[in-house]
Motif scaffolding. Structure first.
Motif, PDB file in Angstrom:
ATOM      1  N   GLN A 181       0.813  -1.220   0.000  1.00 21.77           N
ATOM      2  CA  GLN A 181       0.000   0.000   0.000  1.00 21.77           C
ATOM      3  C   GLN A 181       0.844   1.268   0.000  1.00 21.77           C
ATOM      4  O   GLN A 181       0.347   2.347  -0.300  1.00 21.77           O
ATOM      5  CB  GLN A 181      -0.939  -0.008   1.191  1.00 21.77           C
ATOM      6  CG  GLN A 181      -0.228  -0.251   2.502  1.00 21.77           C
ATOM      7  CD  GLN A 181      -1.188  -0.742   3.577  1.00 21.77           C
ATOM      8  OE1 GLN A 181      -2.376  -0.779   3.359  1.00 21.77           O
ATOM      9  NE2 GLN A 181      -0.678  -1.099   4.729  1.00 21.77           N
ATOM     10  N   TYR A 182       2.145   1.128   0.359  1.00 23.70           N
ATOM     11  CA  TYR A 182       2.997   2.322   0.413  1.00 23.70           C
ATOM     12  C   TYR A 182       3.789   2.527  -0.871  1.00 23.70           C
ATOM     13  O   TYR A 182       4.527   3.494  -0.996  1.00 23.70           O
ATOM     14  CB  TYR A 182       3.976   2.214   1.594  1.00 23.70           C
ATOM     15  CG  TYR A 182       3.257   2.015   2.907  1.00 23.70           C
ATOM     16  CD1 TYR A 182       2.400   2.996   3.399  1.00 23.70           C
ATOM     17  CD2 TYR A 182       3.405   0.840   3.623  1.00 23.70           C
ATOM     18  CE1 TYR A 182       1.715   2.812   4.581  1.00 23.70           C
ATOM     19  CE2 TYR A 182       2.723   0.640   4.817  1.00 23.70           C
ATOM     20  CZ  TYR A 182       1.877   1.637   5.295  1.00 23.70           C
ATOM     21  OH  TYR A 182       1.195   1.444   6.454  1.00 23.70           O
ATOM     22  N   VAL A 183       3.636   1.600  -1.827  1.00 23.77           N
ATOM     23  CA  VAL A 183       4.389   1.730  -3.080  1.00 23.77           C
ATOM     24  C   VAL A 183       3.753   2.832  -3.921  1.00 23.77           C
ATOM     25  O   VAL A 183       2.531   2.883  -4.053  1.00 23.77           O
ATOM     26  CB  VAL A 183       4.349   0.378  -3.841  1.00 23.77           C
ATOM     27  CG1 VAL A 183       4.916   0.542  -5.233  1.00 23.77           C
ATOM     28  CG2 VAL A 183       5.137  -0.661  -3.069  1.00 23.77           C
ATOM     29  N   PRO A 184       4.557   3.759  -4.487  1.00 23.17           N
ATOM     30  CA  PRO A 184       3.964   4.826  -5.322  1.00 23.17           C
ATOM     31  C   PRO A 184       3.267   4.234  -6.546  1.00 23.17           C
ATOM     32  O   PRO A 184       3.736   3.254  -7.129  1.00 23.17           O
ATOM     33  CB  PRO A 184       5.180   5.675  -5.730  1.00 23.17           C
ATOM     34  CG  PRO A 184       6.372   4.803  -5.498  1.00 23.17           C
ATOM     35  CD  PRO A 184       6.018   3.875  -4.381  1.00 23.17           C
ATOM     36  N   ALA A 185       2.131   4.817  -6.917  1.00 25.17           N
ATOM     37  CA  ALA A 185       1.349   4.289  -8.043  1.00 25.17           C
ATOM     38  C   ALA A 185       2.102   4.509  -9.355  1.00 25.17           C
ATOM     39  O   ALA A 185       2.749   5.541  -9.553  1.00 25.17           O
ATOM     40  CB  ALA A 185      -0.003   4.989  -8.093  1.00 25.17           C
ATOM     41  N   PHE A 186       1.997   3.515 -10.252  1.00 24.11           N
ATOM     42  CA  PHE A 186       2.630   3.641 -11.573  1.00 24.11           C
ATOM     43  C   PHE A 186       1.680   4.370 -12.511  1.00 24.11           C
ATOM     44  O   PHE A 186       0.469   4.153 -12.452  1.00 24.11           O
ATOM     45  CB  PHE A 186       2.909   2.248 -12.154  1.00 24.11           C
ATOM     46  CG  PHE A 186       3.946   1.481 -11.396  1.00 24.11           C
ATOM     47  CD1 PHE A 186       5.289   1.818 -11.490  1.00 24.11           C
ATOM     48  CD2 PHE A 186       3.582   0.423 -10.580  1.00 24.11           C
ATOM     49  CE1 PHE A 186       6.250   1.113 -10.790  1.00 24.11           C
ATOM     50  CE2 PHE A 186       4.532  -0.284  -9.870  1.00 24.11           C
ATOM     51  CZ  PHE A 186       5.876   0.066  -9.973  1.00 24.11           C
ATOM     52  N   PRO A 187       2.190   5.185 -13.427  1.00 24.12           N
ATOM     53  CA  PRO A 187       1.290   5.747 -14.444  1.00 24.12           C
ATOM     54  C   PRO A 187       1.003   4.682 -15.514  1.00 24.12           C
ATOM     55  O   PRO A 187       1.745   4.561 -16.494  1.00 24.12           O
ATOM     56  CB  PRO A 187       2.102   6.924 -15.006  1.00 24.12           C
ATOM     57  CG  PRO A 187       3.526   6.540 -14.753  1.00 24.12           C
ATOM     58  CD  PRO A 187       3.566   5.678 -13.547  1.00 24.12           C
ATOM     59  N   LEU A 188      -0.036   3.888 -15.299  1.00 23.58           N
ATOM     60  CA  LEU A 188      -0.323   2.765 -16.217  1.00 23.58           C
ATOM     61  C   LEU A 188      -1.033   3.312 -17.448  1.00 23.58           C
ATOM     62  O   LEU A 188      -2.209   3.639 -17.404  1.00 23.58           O
ATOM     63  CB  LEU A 188      -1.199   1.735 -15.492  1.00 23.58           C
ATOM     64  CG  LEU A 188      -0.599   1.148 -14.215  1.00 23.58           C
ATOM     65  CD1 LEU A 188      -1.643   0.395 -13.422  1.00 23.58           C
ATOM     66  CD2 LEU A 188       0.554   0.225 -14.553  1.00 23.58           C
ATOM     67  N   LEU A 189      -0.302   3.428 -18.562  1.00 26.88           N
ATOM     68  CA  LEU A 189      -0.871   4.097 -19.727  1.00 26.88           C
ATOM     69  C   LEU A 189      -1.013   3.193 -20.942  1.00 26.88           C
ATOM     70  O   LEU A 189      -1.969   3.301 -21.701  1.00 26.88           O
ATOM     71  CB  LEU A 189       0.013   5.311 -20.099  1.00 26.88           C
ATOM     72  CG  LEU A 189       0.211   6.349 -18.970  1.00 26.88           C
ATOM     73  CD1 LEU A 189       1.292   7.336 -19.346  1.00 26.88           C
ATOM     74  CD2 LEU A 189      -1.095   7.048 -18.665  1.00 26.88           C
ATOM     75  N   SER A 190      -0.056   2.286 -21.159  1.00 24.90           N
ATOM     76  CA  SER A 190      -0.031   1.540 -22.421  1.00 24.90           C
ATOM     77  C   SER A 190      -1.093   0.428 -22.440  1.00 24.90           C
ATOM     78  O   SER A 190      -1.702   0.088 -21.431  1.00 24.90           O
ATOM     79  CB  SER A 190       1.347   0.914 -22.622  1.00 24.90           C
ATOM     80  OG  SER A 190       1.550  -0.082 -21.640  1.00 24.90           O
TER      81      SER A 190
END
Length: 459
Positions: A181-190
């Protein structure tokens, strides 16, 4: 954690070393002690974080109620199976009890795992004992077909999940639920990220099962022996919901765009499976299809990602576990006496077994979510959270609730009321064992009304 896990593992040598006449009483007594010990976990239900942590296992608000439900069901499965297995040789009985115990061990490890890969391994391991139960102790010859459906649906759904988890491990370096829960969110785009999102969830949606991927469930339920049906309905479907809640943290922010088709399928499934239930002639099949509808609501509640939706989903999972398991036990008591699951051939049971009708009545009312039972609490929370998300959902959830009430009453009236057929003359009376079994299902359900915060989760 180990105070429950180790005695559960020791149940297996107990079944093989106990004298033949003592096998059932010994395993039942030990499993009841384990179930009683597991209730102590509920004292942690008010702590916000993890408790009872060791290197691999831990408890939090989400897993505690599901673990207690798992431990509570083993003695009930043993009670329910005793009559059904009495004609078989002693070694077969011991093997059956060992398989039930191994299933419980895998489930305890799955629900308490703090590492996602360990959860995945245990999630898959539950497949083996369930498959053996269905294909070896099922009733009809159709059981092999049902086992094949069960195996291939589950495997086809969960292989993409393994690839998705390995990719995640590669990019993040760790898969511990405590740190995820503390991991920064990835910009999931592809597009590949969107496929990754789907493969993380499909395995759990097949297990739940979502409408459209649900065809294995009625087959498996109808062909499984009573303990198989109970554990499938009460605990294995909940693995799907639990897994979804756990992986949802990692799937931000894609869920807002991609969850629509799944929510639509889930809510459409509530209406469709309810309509299918209204046309069923087979009692076990009716209860199995009703599970698909209830789990559709749970899937909807989890996918919209609101605190109310999540709490409602957890409450409904626990309440549905106890209710559907009780209904399968009732269907089994009918089947053991009449040797048919067709409702038309075994109606008018109220005249023959009046006390059993009371249990049928309470279980049917719980199934249609009568206030103040936790079933209603869960359904109302999910329906309100869905309505605040989009008011269109009210049409589907409202119709679904109405149809659920319809088929629950239809099931009760078909089995209990009406003229008793002429061929139902010399039926066994009800046994104390059966009344104890149903009391242990429905009393916890009624008692949860007094203290619902035990199964609220983080609300």
């Amino acid at each position: 954690m180990l105070k429950v896990l180790i005695p559960t593992i020791m149940l297996i040598p107990t079944t093989w070393l106990a004298p033949t006449k003592q096998v059932w009483p010994a395993t039942l007594a030990l499993s009841l002690v384990i179930a009683a010990a597991s209730l102590s976990w509920l004292s942690n239900a008010f702590e916000a974080g993890w408790s009872s942590l060791n290197s691999f296992m831990g408890l939090d608000q989400l897993s505690t109620p599901l673990l207690v439900l798992t431990c509570w069901l083993l003695p009930l499965m043993i009670l329910a199976s005793q009559n059904h297995l009495s004609p078989s040789p002693p070694n077969h009985q011991r093997l059956y009890l060992s398989i039930l115990t191994s299933l419980q061990v895998f489930l305890i490890l799955a629900f308490s795992a703090t590492e996602v890969i360990m959860f995945y391994v245990m999630f898959e391991a539950t497949l083996v004992p369930t498959l053996i139960l269905i294909t070896r102790w099922g009733n009809q010859t159709e059981r092999l077909n049902a086992g094949t459906y069960f195996l291939f649906y589950t495997l086809a759904g969960s292989l993409p999940l393994l690839v998705a988890l390995l990719l995640l491990q590669n990019s993040m370096g760790a898969l511990s639920l405590i740190t995820l829960q503390y991991v920064p969110a990835f910009p999931l785009l592809s597009t590949a990220d969107k496929f990754w999102w789907a493969s993380c969830l499909i395995a759990f949606l097949v297990k739940m099962p979502l409408y459209g991927m649900h065809l294995w469930l009625p087959k498996a339920h109808v062909e499984a022996p009573i303990a198989g049906s109970m554990t499938l309905a009460a605990v294995l479907l909940k693995l799907g919901g639990y897994g979804m809640v756990r992986v949802m943290i990692m799937l931000e922010p894609l869920t807002q765009q991609l969850a629509y088709p799944f929510i639509i399928l889930a809510l459409w499934g509530v209406v469709m499976t309810g309509s299918i239930c209204l046309r069923q002639t087979d009692l076990k099949s009716l209860i199995a299809y009703s599970s698909v509808g209830h789990m559709g609501l749970v899937a909807g509640g989890i996918l919209i990602q609101t605190p109310w939706g999540l709490t409602g989903a957890l409450i409904l999972m626990i309440a549905h576990g106890l209710t559907s398991s009780a209904l399968f036990c009732l269907a089994n008591t009918n089947y053991e006496r009449t040797h048919t699951r067709t409702m038309v051939l075994a109606r008018g049971m109220q005249m023959v077994l009046p006390l059993m009708t009371t249990w049928w009545f309470v279980a049917s009312l719980a199934n249609l979510a009568l206030p103040p039972l936790p079933n209603l609490m869960g359904e109302l929370m999910i329906i309100t959270s869905l309505f605040s998300w989009s008011w269109f959902t009210l049409a589907l959830t409202g119709a679904g609730t109405l149809i659920t009430a319809g088929y629950s009453l239809y099931m009760f009236l078909m089995t209990q009321r009406g003229p008793t057929p002429a061929h139902m003359t010399a039926l066994d009376p009800t046994h104390t064992r059966e009344h104890l079994l149903l009391a242990l299902h429905l009393l916890p359900l009624l008692l949860l009304v007094l203290k619902p915060e035990l199964i609220w989760g983080w609300a």
